[in-house]
Design a protein around this motif. Structure first.
Motif, PDB file in Angstrom:
ATOM      1  N   GLU A 910     -59.155  33.943   3.019  1.00 30.08           N
ATOM      2  CA  GLU A 910     -60.107  34.859   2.420  1.00 30.08           C
ATOM      3  C   GLU A 910     -59.784  36.307   2.767  1.00 30.08           C
ATOM      4  OE1 GLU A 910     -60.871  32.165   4.166  1.00 30.08           O
ATOM      5  OE2 GLU A 910     -61.516  30.870   2.499  1.00 30.08           O
ATOM      6  N   THR A 913     -56.782  37.555   0.910  1.00 26.28           N
ATOM      7  CA  THR A 913     -57.071  37.875  -0.483  1.00 26.28           C
ATOM      8  C   THR A 913     -57.660  39.263  -0.617  1.00 26.28           C
ATOM      9  OG1 THR A 913     -57.458  35.517  -0.892  1.00 26.28           O
ATOM     10  CG2 THR A 913     -58.259  37.053  -2.550  1.00 26.28           C
ATOM     11  N   GLU A 914     -58.368  39.711   0.415  1.00 27.88           N
ATOM     12  CA  GLU A 914     -59.005  41.022   0.369  1.00 27.88           C
ATOM     13  C   GLU A 914     -57.998  42.167   0.321  1.00 27.88           C
ATOM     14  OE1 GLU A 914     -61.555  41.252   3.725  1.00 27.88           O
ATOM     15  OE2 GLU A 914     -62.927  39.684   3.032  1.00 27.88           O
ATOM     16  N   GLU A 918     -56.524  45.558  -5.938  1.00 23.27           N
ATOM     17  CA  GLU A 918     -57.664  45.240  -6.802  1.00 23.27           C
ATOM     18  C   GLU A 918     -57.300  45.255  -8.280  1.00 23.27           C
ATOM     19  OE1 GLU A 918     -59.460  49.807  -6.883  1.00 23.27           O
ATOM     20  OE2 GLU A 918     -60.495  48.222  -5.767  1.00 23.27           O
ATOM     21  N   GLN A 922     -58.103  38.296 -10.767  1.00 23.97           N
ATOM     22  CA  GLN A 922     -58.502  37.232  -9.846  1.00 23.97           C
ATOM     23  C   GLN A 922     -57.637  35.993  -9.994  1.00 23.97           C
ATOM     24  OE1 GLN A 922     -60.967  37.856  -7.620  1.00 23.97           O
ATOM     25  NE2 GLN A 922     -60.496  35.917  -6.615  1.00 23.97           N
ATOM     26  N   ARG A 925     -54.473  36.104  -7.787  1.00 22.60           N
ATOM     27  CA  ARG A 925     -54.538  36.514  -6.381  1.00 22.60           C
ATOM     28  C   ARG A 925     -53.973  35.462  -5.435  1.00 22.60           C
ATOM     29  NH1 ARG A 925     -58.885  40.956  -4.871  1.00 22.60           N
ATOM     30  NH2 ARG A 925     -58.447  42.322  -6.632  1.00 22.60           N
ATOM     31  N   GLU A 926     -54.148  34.198  -5.773  1.00 22.58           N
ATOM     32  CA  GLU A 926     -53.541  33.163  -4.937  1.00 22.58           C
ATOM     33  C   GLU A 926     -52.025  33.251  -4.980  1.00 22.58           C
ATOM     34  OE1 GLU A 926     -54.776  30.908  -2.787  1.00 22.58           O
ATOM     35  OE2 GLU A 926     -56.673  31.972  -3.047  1.00 22.58           O
TER      36      GLU A 926
END
Length: 993
Positions: A910, A913-914, A918, A922, A925-926
């Motif tokens: 988590e 991912t931050e 940006e 989404q 992002r993985e």
């Protein structure tokens, strides 16, 4: 005397005559064998065979020993620089030969001979040579008691089965060879007479078998640097004669076996760099220990207090574990303590006072723990210390004065504590000091002028303290100084002009102080400076034009009181915002800055115009007088210019569609598009519309130092020899052909200038696309393609080229993008080719090559470079691609860069991912996190833990975005195996140090 009485003497005489004749013939045969042995080998540097001459008996030959009957029993010629192919079957024809020592020589070639002649050998030492091929079958050597093939160059499968016949072996050393991978050989467990077993670094896999404890005579057991896994066998505690146990650099797990404390003869124990866990309580009774190395494991609990009473312990290295509690306070009290490294644990309490009690301590490393209290005064007299590092703890109080001036100290690292007080004048005695790191403390007072006497200093970091007063004027004496960081203090006064004498400077950071006066123009003479931060001070005057000649990757003079026009080359996009906060500054028409406003309406401007008008009339009159002379000289000048064209030397590396005149006529300031790592870059448009990029390499002795000169004038300046950057770039690129390495078309040189002509990449650099006003949205698929393309370019440089090329300045501004945003590795001005001798892979220069923020941490200790340094820099580029951030930004915190920032966020999926940009959707992002994990592996602190670029490419291919995989499947009619590439090695990708 009767005939019967004399008969026994007569027969005795005949027998002795016959025996002497046999011995003579035998001696002659041995002589011939030894001379054939000598003929097969030679030694140019020693007199190994000086006595091996006719007329001299074999027993008088150097290195030859004989038995009581005069026959040769031993040949002992180690360390004699013998060169040649070993005639092993021939030398084994000596009938009484029992011992053959030929280790540490230059013997080469395979051993293909039948060893049946060698069955009488008891000792065979061929270690540390340069053989090739397989080890021959050893079954016939059943009488061997000693076999040493360590580091001898053999490869392929080892004949482990043949060891079953060698049951007399007491000494077996086979390590440091490139054997084929195999499980631990069970045949070794049958050698019950073994005292010495060395199988390190010979490709063993699997578990150490139970049964190792049956070799009860062992005194030395070394199995390091293999791929062994599982627990340390419980029966190892039966080896009570062990004095040395080496298990480091494997994948061992579990606890130290119960009963390990029974090994009371153990003197050296090294199980570092494994995955061992549990506490160290089993070691509390090993009172004979001299060296204990358990670093890079997962041990926890307290360090046994009994260690403080070990009367022989001189080396204790336990860094990177999870140890807690305090150190035994009597450590070193009894012994000539040499080294302690307990860094990166959770240790508390004070620093023991007696570790240098006997005046032998050299290395004291305790960084990144929770130690408290003061630095003991006892260390102020520890003249043997070379490294004193206690950073990132909670130490307080003043540093004992004598520590600053310890004569052999290379590194003082007290950063990130609560220390206070001043640096004392004792630092004048620190003649061996390389690095002074005391950032993030509460030090105060003035920086003593005596620091200029520590002339070996390479790096100074005093940032984030309370220092005040002037920077010493004598700072210019530090000729080897590479990095100076004084930011976030209260320094005042002027920046010393003498700083321009620190010719090795790479980084200057004086931000956030109260410095006044003008920026010294002498900074523009620093040949290696690539990071200059003078922001948030009270500097006045203009930005010196001399700074235009610098090759800066970071330039920041924002928030001062500067005035005047920003030099054109410092107004490029990459420096956007670097001059903000000084209203008196104005830009040029180039880059992201607006033009300087006209001041022709001012009275000063009007007077200037009047003066210029009058001066112009005078000049015109003078020109009329010279007109006839100039006209008469023009014809001769034109002829001279025509002749000068003949002096240009063009070396083409590809098919050319242009001439040197096409290039030379375009080297104008209006065609300037940027500054590379080692020169100005111009855009050239040919008559057919083809675009090229031309780099004019700076020469530090001439053109690069005079920014006022025009480009045409610079081409005419004299110099001697090509600049090293030019030679490095031509050597590296002239024969390279790879889609992800920039194309070098040709070089154009003369006595006066050096030009390199490249393909033009219209989308500028990755840095521009990520960080400047040229910024363009890059979707994740594009970022991924840039990453893997750049990785393949570096892979080719490291692995696919005949002689590996180390770039040494990998960064996003040196990754150029074509019209399709495909990447090219560029700017090889610092490149280094690894020569066949292996000596070209390192560089011990005090000047650190590379760019601040991308430089691998090993430079801070060794100043040496290899391909793993490129891997680190590429890892930083990957972090830029994933996060969208620069390598150095204020939000990371004081003295931190993007690597440390990402590491601090890498505790969970988590939090990782931050940190993803940006702007990345989404759904990707993985995929971005997978690449970020690869970046973390690339930026491992230890070079040995970083993957090769070949492995990096493989990992990036495994991390291919799901959308790209789907597209590839849709476009490919071939049968797919049903398992997505990204899923095959997900564990491999997700594992990072």
């Amino acid at each position: 005397m009767s005939r019967r009485a004399t008969a026994p003497y007569f027969f005795r005489f005949l027998f002795l005559t016959f025996l002497f004749s046999c011995l003579s013939r035998c001696g002659a045969a041995e002589f011939d064998i030894l001379l054939k042995f000598k003929a097969a080998l030679h030694s140019s540097d020693t007199h190994a065979f000086h006595s091996w001459i006719p007329g001299n008996a074999p027993c008088n030959f150097t290195g030859v020993l004989c038995g009581s009957d005069g026959s040769v029993t031993e040949i002992n010629l180690p360390n004699q620089r013998l060169v040649g192919v070993l005639p092993l079957d021939s030398i084994c024809q000596l009938p009484s030969l029992r011992v053959l020592y030929l280790g540490n020589n230059f013997l080469h070639g395979p051993i293909t001979q039948d060893l049946n002649n060698c069955t009488r050998l008891q000792h065979l030492d061929l270690g540390f040579n340069f053989f090739s091929g397989r080890v021959p079958d050893l079954s016939s050597l059943s009488k061997l008691e000693l076999l040493n093939l360590n580091g001898s160059g053999f490869s392929g499968p080892f004949p482990w089965k043949s060891l079953e016949n060698l049951t007399n072996l007491a000494f077996l050393s086979l390590g440091d060879n490139q054997f084929d991978a195999s499980p631990f050989p069970l045949e070794v467990l049958k050698l019950r007479k073994l005292h010495w077993l060395y199988l390190s670094n010979c490709s063993l896999q699997g578990q150490i078998p139970t049964g190792i404890g049956n070799l009860v005579l062992l005194t030395n057991l070394e199995l390091s640097s293999n791929d062994l896994i599982g627990n340390i066998p419980a029966d190892i505690v039966n080896l009570k004669n062990l004095t040395q146990l080496e298990l480091y650099a494997n994948g061992l797990t579990g606890n130290i076996p119960v009963g390990f404390g029974k090994l009371t003869s153990l003197r050296n124990f090294d199980a570092s760099t494994n995955n061992l866990e549990g506490d160290l309580s089993e070691l509390r009774s090993l009172t004979q220990l001299i060296s204990l190395q358990l670093f890079e494991n997962s041990f926890s609990g307290e360090i046994p207090k009994e260690f403080g009473d070990f009367k022989y312990l001189v080396n204790l290295t336990l860094y990177r574990n999870n140890l807690t509690g305090s150190l035994p306070q009597r450590l070193g009290y009894w012994t000539d303590f040499d080294t302690i490294d307990v860094s990166e644990n959770y240790l508390t309490g004070p620093i023991p006072t007696d570790m240098c009690k006997n005046g032998k301590l050299k290395v004291l490393l305790m960084l990144q723990n929770k130690f408290t209290g003061e630095i003991p005064a006892t260390y102020s007299n520890c003249s043997t210390l070379t490294r004193f590092r206690v950073s990132n703890n909670s130490l307080s109080g003043s540093v004992p004065a004598g520590i600053w001036g310890l004569p052999n100290l290379n590194i003082i690292d007290f950063a990130m504590n609560h220390l206070e007080g001043a640096i004392t004048s004792d630092i004048a005695n620190a003649k061996a000091l390389w690095q002074l790191y005391i950032a993030n403390n509460r030090f105060s007072g003035e920086l003593p002028s005596e620091i200029s006497e520590a002339t070996a200093v390479v790096s100074i970091d005093l940032s984030s303290n309370n220092f005040s007063g002037d920077i010493p004027l004598s700072i210019g004496k530090l000729k080897k100084l590479n990095i100076i960081q004084l930011q976030d203090n209260m320094f005042s006064g002027r920046i010393p002009d003498s700083l321009g004498s620190c010719v090795s400077l790479n980084v200057i950071n004086f931000a956030n102080n109260s410095l006044t006066g003008q920026i010294p123009s002498t900074l523009g003479t620093l040949p290696s400076l690539n990071s200059l931060n003078l922001s948030n001070n009270q500097l006045t005057g203009s930005i010196p034009a001399s700074l235009s000649s610098l090759r800066l990757s970071l330039f920041d003079v924002s928030h001062n009181r500067l005035t005047g026009c920003i030099p054109q080359s410092l107004a490029l996009e990459g420096y956007n915002g670097s001059s903000a906060g000084s209203p008196g500054l104005c830009g040029s028409n180039n880059g992201c800055y607006g033009p300087c406003p006209s001041d022709s309406g001012s009275s000063v401007g009007l007077l200037t115009l009047v003066f210029c008008f009058v001066a112009g009339i005078v000049v015109l009159i003078a020109l009329l007088g010279c007109f006839i002379f100039i006209k008469s000289k023009r014809r001769n000048d034109e002829q001279d210019r025509a002749l000068s064209k003949d002096s240009w030397n063009v070396k083409s590396f590809r098919v050319l569609s242009f001439s040197e005149e096409d290039i030379l006529n375009s080297i104008k300031e209006e065609n300037l598009i940027g500054k590379g790592g080692s020169g100005k870059v111009y855009k050239v448009i040919l008559g057919n519309g083809k675009e090229l990029a031309v780099k004019h390499i700076w020469n530090s002795k001439s053109e690069g130092r005079k920014s006022q000169s025009s480009s045409t004038a610079m081409l005419k300046k004299k110099r001697s020899g090509n600049p090293p950057e030019f030679d490095a770039e031509v050597t590296a690129l002239s024969s390279i052909r790879h889609v992800n390495v920039v194309k070098l078309y040709c070089s154009i040189t003369s006595e006066d200038s050096c030009l390199l002509v490249y393909e033009f990449l219209p989308n500028r650099s990755l840095w521009d696309r990520l960080h400047t006003c040229q910024m363009r949205e890059l979707d994740w698929n594009t970022r991924y393609e840039i990453a893997i393309g750049a990785a393949k370019g570096l892979e080719y440089l490291h692995h696919g080229y005949e002689r590996p090329v180390i770039h040494r300045d990998v960064k996003s501004s040196n990754i150029l993008l074509d019209e399709f945003l495909k990447p090219r590795i560029a700017d090889f001005g610092l490149a280094k080719i690894v020569h066949a001798s292996g000596g070209g892979g390192s560089d011990s220069s005090q000047v650190i090559p590379g760019t601040h923020g991308y430089i691998a941490p090993e430079y801070a200790y060794t100043c040496k470079v290899n391909e793993k340094s490129d891997v680190y820099s590429f890892g930083v580029v990957l972090m830029e691609l994933v996060t969208g951030k620069k390598p150095i930004e204020a939000e990371y915190g004081e003295n931190k860069d993007i690597v440390q920032w990402v590491y601090s966020k890498a505790g969970s999926r988590e939090s990782m991912t931050e940190v993803v940009d940006e702007r990345i959707p989404q759904g990707f992002r993985e995929d971005a996190v997978k690449v970020l994990r690869i970046a973390i592996r690339c930026t491992a602190r230890l070079p040995v833990l970083r993957p090769s670029m070949r492995t990096v490419v493989q990992m990036l291919e495994d991390a291919e975005p799901r959308q790209l995989v789907s597209i590839a499947i849709a476009e490919d009619d071939r049968t797919h195996d049903g398992v997505h590439t990204e899923d095959k090695n997900v564990d491999h990708i997700d594992q990072w140090p």
